[in-house]
Scaffold this motif. Structure first.
Motif, PDB file in Angstrom:
ATOM      1  N   GLN A   1      28.958 -20.069  19.178  1.00 36.79           N
ATOM      2  CA  GLN A   1      29.807 -20.038  17.973  1.00 36.79           C
ATOM      3  C   GLN A   1      29.703 -18.713  17.208  1.00 36.79           C
ATOM      4  OE1 GLN A   1      29.586 -23.513  15.423  1.00 36.79           O
ATOM      5  NE2 GLN A   1      29.404 -24.882  17.169  1.00 36.79           N
TER       6      GLN A   1
ATOM      7  N   ILE B   1      26.215 -25.503  31.788  1.00 36.69           N
ATOM      8  CA  ILE B   1      27.482 -26.215  32.043  1.00 36.69           C
ATOM      9  C   ILE B   1      27.216 -27.479  32.861  1.00 36.69           C
ATOM     10  CG2 ILE B   1      29.820 -26.014  32.964  1.00 36.69           C
ATOM     11  CD1 ILE B   1      29.537 -23.003  32.742  1.00 36.69           C
ATOM     12  N   PRO B   2      27.367 -28.649  32.236  1.00 37.76           N
ATOM     13  CA  PRO B   2      27.012 -29.885  32.934  1.00 37.76           C
ATOM     14  C   PRO B   2      27.789 -30.101  34.240  1.00 37.76           C
ATOM     15  CG  PRO B   2      27.207 -30.283  30.580  1.00 37.76           C
ATOM     16  CD  PRO B   2      27.702 -28.890  30.819  1.00 37.76           C
TER      17      PRO B   2
ATOM     18  N   THR C   1      31.595 -14.996  23.566  1.00 35.83           N
ATOM     19  CA  THR C   1      31.496 -14.423  24.911  1.00 35.83           C
ATOM     20  C   THR C   1      31.807 -12.929  24.880  1.00 35.83           C
ATOM     21  OG1 THR C   1      33.779 -15.101  25.269  1.00 35.83           O
ATOM     22  CG2 THR C   1      32.091 -16.538  26.188  1.00 35.83           C
TER      23      THR C   1
ATOM     24  N   CYS D   1      21.112 -23.588  35.442  1.00 40.98           N
ATOM     25  CA  CYS D   1      20.134 -24.670  35.235  1.00 40.98           C
ATOM     26  C   CYS D   1      20.109 -25.139  33.793  1.00 40.98           C
ATOM     27  CB  CYS D   1      18.752 -24.182  35.631  1.00 40.98           C
ATOM     28  SG  CYS D   1      18.682 -23.504  37.279  1.00 40.98           S
TER      29      CYS D   1
HETATM   30  C1  LIG Z   1      26.700 -25.523  26.028  1.00 39.54           C
HETATM   31  C2  LIG Z   1      27.075 -26.715  25.175  1.00 39.54           C
HETATM   32  C3  LIG Z   1      26.082 -26.889  24.053  1.00 39.54           C
HETATM   33  C4  LIG Z   1      28.471 -26.447  24.591  1.00 39.54           C
HETATM   34  O1  LIG Z   1      28.854 -27.609  23.902  1.00 39.54           O
HETATM   35  P1  LIG Z   1      30.169 -27.668  23.008  1.00 39.54           P
HETATM   36  O2  LIG Z   1      30.141 -28.963  22.326  1.00 39.54           O
HETATM   37  O3  LIG Z   1      31.355 -27.302  23.843  1.00 39.54           O
HETATM   38  O4  LIG Z   1      29.830 -26.523  21.990  1.00 39.54           O
HETATM   39  P2  LIG Z   1      30.684 -25.997  20.786  1.00 39.54           P
HETATM   40  O5  LIG Z   1      31.646 -27.017  20.313  1.00 39.54           O
HETATM   41  O6  LIG Z   1      29.739 -25.411  19.810  1.00 39.54           O
HETATM   42  O7  LIG Z   1      31.472 -24.811  21.481  1.00 39.54           O
HETATM   43  C5  LIG Z   1      32.090 -23.806  20.746  1.00 39.54           C
HETATM   44  C6  LIG Z   1      33.165 -23.201  21.598  1.00 39.54           C
HETATM   45  O8  LIG Z   1      32.600 -22.667  22.817  1.00 39.54           O
HETATM   46  C7  LIG Z   1      33.273 -23.180  23.948  1.00 39.54           C
HETATM   47  N1  LIG Z   1      32.298 -23.342  25.024  1.00 39.54           N
HETATM   48  C8  LIG Z   1      31.459 -24.388  25.221  1.00 39.54           C
HETATM   49  N2  LIG Z   1      30.721 -24.178  26.317  1.00 39.54           N
HETATM   50  C9  LIG Z   1      31.100 -22.974  26.803  1.00 39.54           C
HETATM   51  C10 LIG Z   1      30.687 -22.210  27.926  1.00 39.54           C
HETATM   52  N3  LIG Z   1      29.755 -22.625  28.787  1.00 39.54           N
HETATM   53  N4  LIG Z   1      31.266 -21.001  28.121  1.00 39.54           N
HETATM   54  C11 LIG Z   1      32.221 -20.536  27.277  1.00 39.54           C
HETATM   55  N5  LIG Z   1      32.644 -21.225  26.205  1.00 39.54           N
HETATM   56  C12 LIG Z   1      32.095 -22.427  25.980  1.00 39.54           C
HETATM   57  C13 LIG Z   1      33.853 -24.508  23.480  1.00 39.54           C
HETATM   58  O9  LIG Z   1      34.942 -24.864  24.293  1.00 39.54           O
HETATM   59  C14 LIG Z   1      34.214 -24.209  22.048  1.00 39.54           C
HETATM   60  O10 LIG Z   1      35.427 -23.526  22.020  1.00 39.54           O
HETATM   61  P3  LIG Z   1      36.363 -23.645  20.699  1.00 39.54           P
HETATM   62  O11 LIG Z   1      35.520 -23.220  19.524  1.00 39.54           O
HETATM   63  O12 LIG Z   1      37.488 -22.730  21.005  1.00 39.54           O
HETATM   64  O13 LIG Z   1      36.764 -25.093  20.644  1.00 39.54           O
HETATM   65  C15 LIG Z   1      27.156 -28.016  26.053  1.00 39.54           C
HETATM   66  O14 LIG Z   1      27.927 -27.759  27.192  1.00 39.54           O
HETATM   67  C16 LIG Z   1      25.828 -28.548  26.468  1.00 39.54           C
HETATM   68  O15 LIG Z   1      25.217 -29.320  25.761  1.00 39.54           O
HETATM   69  N6  LIG Z   1      25.341 -28.154  27.671  1.00 39.54           N
HETATM   70  C17 LIG Z   1      24.127 -28.697  28.227  1.00 39.54           C
HETATM   71  C18 LIG Z   1      22.907 -28.095  27.605  1.00 39.54           C
HETATM   72  C19 LIG Z   1      21.722 -28.846  28.071  1.00 39.54           C
HETATM   73  O16 LIG Z   1      21.442 -29.927  27.592  1.00 39.54           O
HETATM   74  N7  LIG Z   1      21.007 -28.281  29.063  1.00 39.54           N
HETATM   75  C20 LIG Z   1      19.955 -28.962  29.726  1.00 39.54           C
HETATM   76  C21 LIG Z   1      18.588 -28.463  29.394  1.00 39.54           C
HETATM   77  S1  LIG Z   1      18.352 -26.767  29.640  1.00 39.54           S
END
Ligand SMILES: CC(C)(COP(=O)(O)OP(=O)(O)OC[C@H]1O[C@@H](n2cnc3c(N)ncnc32)[C@H](O)[C@@H]1OP(=O)(O)O)[C@@H](O)C(=O)NCCC(=O)NCCS
Ligand SMILES: CC(=O)OP(=O)(O)O
Length: 331
Positions: A139, A177-178, A143, A174
């Motif tokens: 946020q 991205i789920p 990127t 790892c």
């Molecule tokens: C990465 C993560 C936190 C992003 O979640 P999210 O709810 O999409 O996050 P946000 O809402 O804060 O995202 C903000 C913006 O970034 C974007 N975004 C999210 N993931 C992104 C990624 N990997 N790459 C680029 N942009 C991304 C969203 O689409 C959103 O765009 P917008 O503001 O235009 O709507 C989520 O994918 C996640 O929890 N991943 C797993 C993390 C985890 O638990 N890992 C395991 C242990 S290491």
């Protein structure tokens, strides 16, 4: 010289400023002491000055030399709040909400320090789930230009030197991205190849992993990995890759030769791209714990400025090492 020693030597030359926003964790305070002593970076701790000093004294960490910044007593706080309101305009974030975040969410405050040039990079996650660190980074930092996907990699340092390049092998993704689609898998491969070259100095050989090698199984999940390989071919990438490959075909020469004859990568991959986060996260933790590998990371890829995450199971050494890696990622 080992990988981390050489990264620390590079970091010393640059002496960047790295934010550690989780000083309530005593490992962070001890790592801050180590970083200051090793002179790999300048350290900024975020929080109340008296509390941090008392916590450091309690755990015997000498944090003299660290800068402590308290968001509740910070001259430039309005500039930080304004910037967050602007960044989250499309989400209708109010000034009150932005103020609350800047005063009470140190990972967001720390990322804003980096964004606005008051620090060079940030390392967090010893005391918070990865998602919290990533949300602040995505946020606030956003990127890098031309990049759509934020992902991560672990540099795995395996003990006996048999795999990858003298035991060094990168695992991705790892942490972020789920359920990556094929396009995102291709992005993860490209980003990890770049990290392998720039941070570790490797000539990348990327294996796109699956439970199938070259069509030995048929399933939509296999199709996804094959499609990611097609995308890499279309992009005409400047590194070696092959897929879909099973893990044994990727890293064991004789099995690679049998299952994927003629492949430039099979049997000698130094980057493993996992098909999803379940396999990637489980895979790195098993290799770390069963095989005693050092797992450096997760190094976050695709952001405009460096923010790196830690596993909550990290050691003081892991934090200090990741600070050095972060310092060398700064352009
Ligand atoms: C990465 C993560 C936190 C992003 O979640 P999210 O709810 O999409 O996050 P946000 O809402 O804060 O995202 C903000 C913006 O970034 C974007 N975004 C999210 N993931 C992104 C990624 N990997 N790459 C680029 N942009 C991304 C969203 O689409 C959103 O765009 P917008 O503001 O235009 O709507 C989520 O994918 C996640 O929890 N991943 C797993 C993390 C985890 O638990 N890992 C395991 C242990 S290491
Ligand atoms: C990277 C990772 O798995 O982090 P954690 O162990 O904190 O969930």
């Amino acid at each position: 010289m080992g990988l981390i020693e050489s990264i620390k030597e590079k970091a010393k030359l640059q002496l960047r400023t790295i934010v550690l926003p989780e000083p309530e964790d005593e490992r962070v305070l001890k790592a801050a002491q180590q970083v200051i002593e090793e002179k790999t970076a300048k350290v900024v701790l975020i929080g109340n000055v008296e509390t941090i000093k008392a916590d450091a004294a309690k755990c015997g960490a000498n944090i003299e030399g660290a800068t402590i910044v308290d968001p509740k007593n910070f001259d430039n706080i309005n500039r930080y709040i304004d910037e967050l309101v602007e960044l989250r305009k499309s989400k209708n974030l109010s000034r009150e909400e932005a103020t609350e975040i800047m005063l009470n969410e140190p990972r967001f405050f720390g990322c804003m320090m980096v964004r606005l040039g008051d620090a060079d990079g940030l390392v967090a996650g010893s005391n918070s789930p990865t998602a919290d660190v990533l949300k602040a980074a995505i946020q606030v930092i956003k990127t890098a230009p031309g990049i759509n996907t934020v992902s991560s990699t672990f540099i795995m340092e395996t003990a006996d030197g048999k795999f990858g390049d003298n035991g060094l092998i990168l695992f991705a993704d790892c942490a972020v991205i789920p359920e990556p689609n094929a396009e995102q898998l291709a992005d993860i491969a490209c980003a990890t190849a770049a990290t392998a070259a720039s941070v570790v100095g490797l000539d990348p050989r990327v294996a796109m992993l699956s439970f199938s090698t070259k069509g030995s199984a048929s399933h939509p999940l296999v199709d996804k990995v094959q499609y990611a390989c097609d995308i890499l071919t279309e992009r005409n990438v400047n590194f070696s890759f092959d897929g879909e490959l099973q893990a044994d075909a990727a890293i064991i020469e004789s099995i690679g030769a049998k299952k994927a004859p003629g492949s430039k990568v099979a049997g000698k991959a130094n980057i493993l791209v996992f098909p999803d986060l379940q396999s990637g996260n489980i895979g790195y933790k098993l290799v770390q714990r069963f095989a005693g590998a050092e797992a450096h990371g997760p190094i976050v890829q695709g952001l405009n400025q460096p923010v790196n995450d830690l596993s909550r199971g990290c050691s003081v050494e892991d934090i200090a090492n990741l600070v050095a890696i972060t310092a060398t990622q700064i352009k």
